[in-house]
Design an enzyme around this catalytic site. Structure first.
Site, PDB file in Angstrom:
ATOM      1  N   GLU A   1      86.653  13.463  -7.320  1.00 13.16           N
ATOM      2  CA  GLU A   1      86.533  12.263  -8.132  1.00 13.16           C
ATOM      3  C   GLU A   1      87.690  12.206  -9.127  1.00 13.16           C
ATOM      4  O   GLU A   1      87.940  13.154  -9.865  1.00 13.16           O
ATOM      5  CB  GLU A   1      85.195  12.256  -8.870  1.00 13.16           C
TER       6      GLU A   1
ATOM      7  N   GLU B   1      72.187  11.249 -12.035  1.00 11.29           N
ATOM      8  CA  GLU B   1      73.207  10.391 -11.421  1.00 11.29           C
ATOM      9  C   GLU B   1      74.531  11.104 -11.617  1.00 11.29           C
ATOM     10  O   GLU B   1      75.042  11.200 -12.738  1.00 11.29           O
ATOM     11  CB  GLU B   1      73.233   9.012 -12.079  1.00 11.29           C
TER      12      GLU B   1
ATOM     13  N   LYS C   1      71.045  12.930 -26.299  1.00 10.55           N
ATOM     14  CA  LYS C   1      72.275  13.661 -26.634  1.00 10.55           C
ATOM     15  C   LYS C   1      73.452  12.880 -26.038  1.00 10.55           C
ATOM     16  O   LYS C   1      73.736  12.957 -24.850  1.00 10.55           O
ATOM     17  CB  LYS C   1      72.227  15.078 -26.056  1.00 10.55           C
TER      18      LYS C   1
ATOM     19  N   CYS D   1      81.653   5.701 -11.819  1.00 10.35           N
ATOM     20  CA  CYS D   1      81.157   6.592 -10.769  1.00 10.35           C
ATOM     21  C   CYS D   1      80.970   5.879  -9.439  1.00 10.35           C
ATOM     22  O   CYS D   1      80.987   6.507  -8.385  1.00 10.35           O
ATOM     23  CB  CYS D   1      79.849   7.238 -11.212  1.00 10.35           C
TER      24      CYS D   1
END
Length: 494
Positions: free
Chosen positions: A398, A265, A189, A299
Site C-alpha cells: 500500500e 478495517e 484514541k 484505503c
C-alpha cells in the site's frame, strides 16, 4: 485551550482530552506539537496522554456502562445523539478549519470529511431508534415440547475505538456513533498526527450535549503504548480499528487473552480492471482523479490499473494527461483538489516506493518527485508508472500517495488473476461497456467491495469491509450496526 488562527486559515484545535466528563490535560502538563502539512510549521499542541490516563478513561467507561441506564435507555440515547448532530453542524466551519490544519485536506473536497459524517450522526440516531432489538422467531419443536424463541440484541459493553489520520473526523464519528447509539460506552484514541479531530469532538460532546460523564471519552497521546493499553485492557469488550494491517495484527494479538471482539478495517491495494470494451474517456480520467484526491491517502483507492494490452498505449496517454493537469497546491485555495501528504515521513515513504518501482523495471510516465512550484509543504507530484510487475513491491505494498501503477493483461482471466494477487481484499473496480460482463468479473474478484463503471459501492446504508488481510467485520448498513450488539437467544414456553 489553543484557538489561534492566522491569515492562511490555519486553526488550532482544543489541546485537552475528555475523561469522565472533564476536559483535562495529562497530569505532567506534557504536550506534543501538531504540524500543518502545507506549511511544515507547528500549528499548535495537544496534551500528551499516558497509559495512566487511558486506564482512567477505561474505568470511567466501565462504570458508565455497568452503573447507569445508558445501555437501557434508548430514548435518551436518541435525544443525546440528535443533540450531537445539531452541535456538530453548528461547529462545522470550525471543525473544517481544524481538519485542514492538521490533515492538509483541500477545502474544495472537505465536504466528505465534514458534512458527510455529521449527516451520519442523524442516520445512526434514526437507525438505532427504529432497530428491532427483540425479535420473535416463532415456535420451534424441541424434545421437551414446543418452545418460543426470541433474540435479544444488546450492547456489547465498553468499546475502544482507535482511528487513523487520513480521514480523522469522519472515522471518529463512524467508529463511535453507532456504538453509542447501540448502548455501548466508548473510549476513543485518535491518531497522533490528527489529535484535534478527536479533542474537538470530545469538547463538543461535553459542552453541548447531555451525554453523561464516562459514556464517551477521548484520550489524546503521542505514544503508541497508550493505544496498545486500550486494546489489551480486560475491561474493554470490543476494539474497533481502522489503520494498517500490521497494527491490526498487533491489536488482534493483544486482545486474544480476553477473546475481545475486534472490528478491523485494514490496508488495501485495490485493482481497477478496465475491460477492452470500456469507455476509456469516462473511466480513466476518473481513475486519475481518485488517485490524487486526498493525496492518495485512502484505503479504498484503486491504485492498480489493469489495462488490456490491445488498448494499452491509449489508456496510458489518457491517464498521463489527466494526472499532469490535476490541480495540486495549497489546501486553503479553492479549486485545488490535492494537498500535501500528512507528514514528511509519509512523503519519504511514497517517494521511496516510487523509486523501488522504477528500480524493479517500471516505466515512469509522469511525476515521481516533489512539485517544483511547491517547495514548502509535504507535496508529491501525481505519479504514473507503467509496465509494473504484479509481483513487485510497488504493486504489492500500500502506497498511500498520489501514485497509479499500470499493468497490461491479455484476457479477462489474466486480469482477475492479477487483481487477486494480493494479501489485501478491501475494494476493487471494473469498467466495461457490458454491465453483465463486468458483473461476472466483479464476482470473481476476492474483495469486500467492487465499483462498476464509477457507481460507488460506498455508502452509509451498505455494508463495507474487507476480505483476506484487509480486515474483519463490516461497517455501515444494518450489518455495521449489529457489529456493536450481541445477540442473545431466549427460549420460553410456547
Amino acid at each position: 485551550m489553543t484557538s489561534g488562527q492566522n491569515d492562511s486559515g490555519v486553526l488550532a484545535g482544543d489541546e485537552r482530552m475528555l475523561i469522565d466528563g472533564e476536559l483535562q490535560y495529562t497530569a505532567s502538563g506534557a504536550t506534543f506539537d501538531v504540524i500543518h502539512p502545507a506549511s511544515e510549521q507547528v500549528a499548535g499542541q495537544a496534551t500528551d496522554g499516558t497509559v495512566e490516563d487511558m486506564e482512567r478513561a477505561v474505568g470511567a467507561a466501565r462504570r458508565a456502562f455497568d452503573e447507569t441506564d445508558w445501555s437501557r435507555d434508548l430514548e435518551f440515547r436518541y435525544h443525546c445523539l440528535t443533540q450531537l448532530a445539531a452541535a456538530l453542524d453548528r461547529n462545522k466551519e470550525h471543525l473544517r478549519r481544524v481538519l485542514i490544519t492538521e490533515v492538509g485536506c483541500p477545502i474544495t473536497v472537505s465536504g466528505s470529511q465534514i458534512e458527510s459524517p455529521i449527516a451520519e450522526v442523524t442516520h445512526w440516531a434514526e437507525h438505532g431508534k427504529n432497530f428491532e432489538y427483540l425479535v420473535d422467531t416463532g415456535v420451534h419443536d424441541t424434545p421437551m415440547g414446543p418452545a418460543r424463541r426470541m433474540i435479544h440484541h444488546e450492547p456489547i459493553g465498553v468499546v475502544g475505538a482507535i482511528t487513523p489520520w487520513n480521514v480523522p473526523f469522519y472515522l471518529n464519528i463512524a467508529e463511535t456513533v453507532p456504538a453509542l447509539m447501540a448502548g455501548n460506552t466508548v473510549v476513543l484514541k485518535p491518531a497522533q498526527l490528527t489529535p484535534w479531530s478527536g479533542s474537538e469532538y470530545g469538547r463538543i460532546v461535553t459542552e453541548e450535549t447531555d451525554i453523561p460523564a464516562g459514556v464517551f471519552n477521548v484520550v489524546v497521546s503521542n505514544a503508541n503504548e497508550v493505544g496498545a493499553a486500550l486494546s489489551a485492557d480486560s475491561r474493554v469488550d470490543m476494539i474497533t480499528f481502522t489503520g494498517s494491517t500490521a497494527t491490526g495484527r498487533a491489536i488482534l494479538a493483544s486482545g486474544a487473552p480476553t477473546v475481545k471482539k475486534t472490528l478491523l478495517e485494514l490496508g488495501g491495494k485495490s485493482a481497477h480492471i478496465v475491460l477492452d470494451d470500456a469507455d476509456f474517456n469516462a473511466a480513466l480520467p476518473l481513475a486519475a482523479m481518485m488517485a490524487c484526491v486526498m493525496s492518495g491517502q485512502s484505503c479504498i483507492l484503486p491504485s492498480r490499473i489493469l489495462l488490456p494490452r490491445s488498448r494499452y498505449d491509449e489508456g496510458l496517454e489518457l491517464l498521463k494527461t489527466s494526472m499532469e493537469n490535476f490541480p495540486v497546491g495549497d489546501p486553503w485555495t479553492p479549486g485545488n483538489m490535492q494537498g500535501p501528504q500528512i507528514s514528511e515521513g509519509q512523503r519519504k515513504k511514497v517517494l521511496g516506493l516510487i523509486t523501488s518501482g522504477v528500480d524493479s523495471g517500471a516505466r515512469l510516465i509522469t511525476g515521481g518527485g516533489i512539485p517544483r512550484d511547491l517547495p514548502v509543504g509535504y507535496y508529491v507530484q501525481p505519479t504514473l508508472l507503467a509496465d509494473v510487475d504484479p509481483d513487485s513491491q510497488i504493486s504489492q505494498e500500500e502506497i498511500f500517495g498520489p501514485v497509479l501503477t499500470v499493468t497490461p493483461y491479455d484476457t479477462d482471466d489474466d486480469a482477475i488473476a492479477i487483481a487477486n494477487n494480493s494479501i489485501y481484499g478491501l475494494s476493487g473496480e471494473v469498467s466495461s461497456g457490458d454491465v453483465d460482463r463486468a458483473m461476472g468479473v466483479a464476482k470473481r474478484m476476492r474483495t469486500g467491495n467492487v465499483t462498476i463503471n464509477g457507481k460507488s459501492h460506498f455508502g452509509i446504508t451498505s455494508p463495507f469491509g474487507g476480505t483476506k488481510q484487509s480486515g474483519l467485520g463490516r461497517r455501515n448498513g444494518d450489518e455495521g450496526y449489529r457489529e456493536y450488539l450481541e445477540g442473545k437467544t431466549i427460549g420460553l414456553p410456547a
